[in-house]
Design a protein around this motif. Sequence first.
Motif, PDB file in Angstrom:
ATOM      1  N   GLU B  50       0.832  -1.216   0.000  1.00 41.27           N
ATOM      2  CA  GLU B  50       0.000   0.000   0.000  1.00 41.27           C
ATOM      3  C   GLU B  50       0.864   1.263   0.000  1.00 41.27           C
ATOM      4  O   GLU B  50       0.612   2.209  -0.752  1.00 41.27           O
ATOM      5  N   GLY B  53       2.579   1.957  -3.222  1.00 42.48           N
ATOM      6  CA  GLY B  53       1.619   2.540  -4.176  1.00 42.48           C
ATOM      7  C   GLY B  53       1.361   4.010  -3.912  1.00 42.48           C
ATOM      8  O   GLY B  53       1.298   4.819  -4.848  1.00 42.48           O
ATOM      9  N   ILE B  54       1.229   4.385  -2.641  1.00 44.38           N
ATOM     10  CA  ILE B  54       0.974   5.794  -2.281  1.00 44.38           C
ATOM     11  C   ILE B  54       2.154   6.674  -2.707  1.00 44.38           C
ATOM     12  O   ILE B  54       1.977   7.765  -3.253  1.00 44.38           O
ATOM     13  N   GLU B  56       4.343   6.040  -5.096  1.00 44.79           N
ATOM     14  CA  GLU B  56       4.400   6.117  -6.567  1.00 44.79           C
ATOM     15  C   GLU B  56       3.341   7.078  -7.106  1.00 44.79           C
ATOM     16  O   GLU B  56       3.582   7.855  -8.024  1.00 44.79           O
ATOM     17  N   LYS B  57       2.150   7.043  -6.505  1.00 42.96           N
ATOM     18  CA  LYS B  57       1.044   7.863  -7.008  1.00 42.96           C
ATOM     19  C   LYS B  57       1.258   9.352  -6.734  1.00 42.96           C
ATOM     20  O   LYS B  57       0.960  10.195  -7.580  1.00 42.96           O
ATOM     21  N   HIS B  58       1.750   9.676  -5.521  1.00 37.07           N
ATOM     22  CA  HIS B  58       1.786  11.084  -5.124  1.00 37.07           C
ATOM     23  C   HIS B  58       3.171  11.732  -5.251  1.00 37.07           C
ATOM     24  O   HIS B  58       3.284  12.946  -5.133  1.00 37.07           O
TER      25      HIS B  58
END
Lengths: 163, 163
Positions: B50, B53-54, B56-58
């Motif tokens: 998780e 992913g956070i 990479e996204k932000h």
Amino acid sequence: MVVLGIDPGLERIGWGVVERCGSQMKALAFGLVTTPKGPTPERLAMIHAELTGILEKHGPDAVCTEKLFFAKNQTTAIDVAKALGVIQLVISHSGLPCMEFSPPEVKSAIVGNGAAEKKQVQYMVQKLLGLAQPPRPDDVADALAIALTYALRSSAVRGLGQT
Amino acid sequence: MVVLGIDPGLERIGWGVVERCGSQMKALAFGLVTTPKGPTPERLAMIHAELTGILEKHGPDAVCTEKLFFAKNQTTAIDVAKALGVIQLVISHSGLPCMEFSPPEVKSAIVGNGAAEKKQVQYMVQKLLGLAQPPRPDDVADALAIALTYALRSSAVRGLGQT
């Protein structure tokens, strides 16, 4: 059956690989991972890399670590728990079974007395594994004792698919 | 400058992304990662996935977490420290700067009083970020407060290359 035992820490991580054939126990490899003083995240990345390499090289069937109980020196304890978190992450990614044993559980399995002295445990680790000398340093002896705990328990409990 | 703040835990991990433009602070995103009851290694693997992913996204420029101090309930504390170890591993692998702030440090930065009450901190988090409501639950409000601590400190200290 091949078992990897790990004595967790941030500065020093003992590890030992034990093979059980019937009632015979053998140390296949053991060693100590150390990380230099510096930022904790970088030390955790070193532990992650080293442990991943040890798992790939020795291909154990199961991995065991010491179970943490904190009493004093909480700053050190936080560091050890952070390292154990990373160790358990590596084990989870490997898909292997993962067990934690408390020091009294290890002492009970190795010498039949949960309050036994460290030296007595180290003596029995040496005898059970047929080593010429007691394993050194303590972190490595502890890791081999943790691996032996799993091996001895699974040899006593048949029918678990852990032969 | 974009900062990711994280309130560590094994069961609940609050996170919040704050952008600072000059003296203006803005919440870009925030949320709560939860893991179901079960073996700790699997929960740590969920947190690892998780959080990766956070990040990479932000794409934050820096990541901050709460600094742990254990007092009571040591079993819970061990779990939180394991999770924080995995969080710091992810940060280390990302190559981003990583800071830890204690609760008094966060309170000092947000409301100027290291012994301030939680509600006062949450009120100021809402005001500083221009939110219509106080962020909920507490884990998310704490994560935003941690991110704001870094943003406020770096806006006060120029010349650190953190603009």
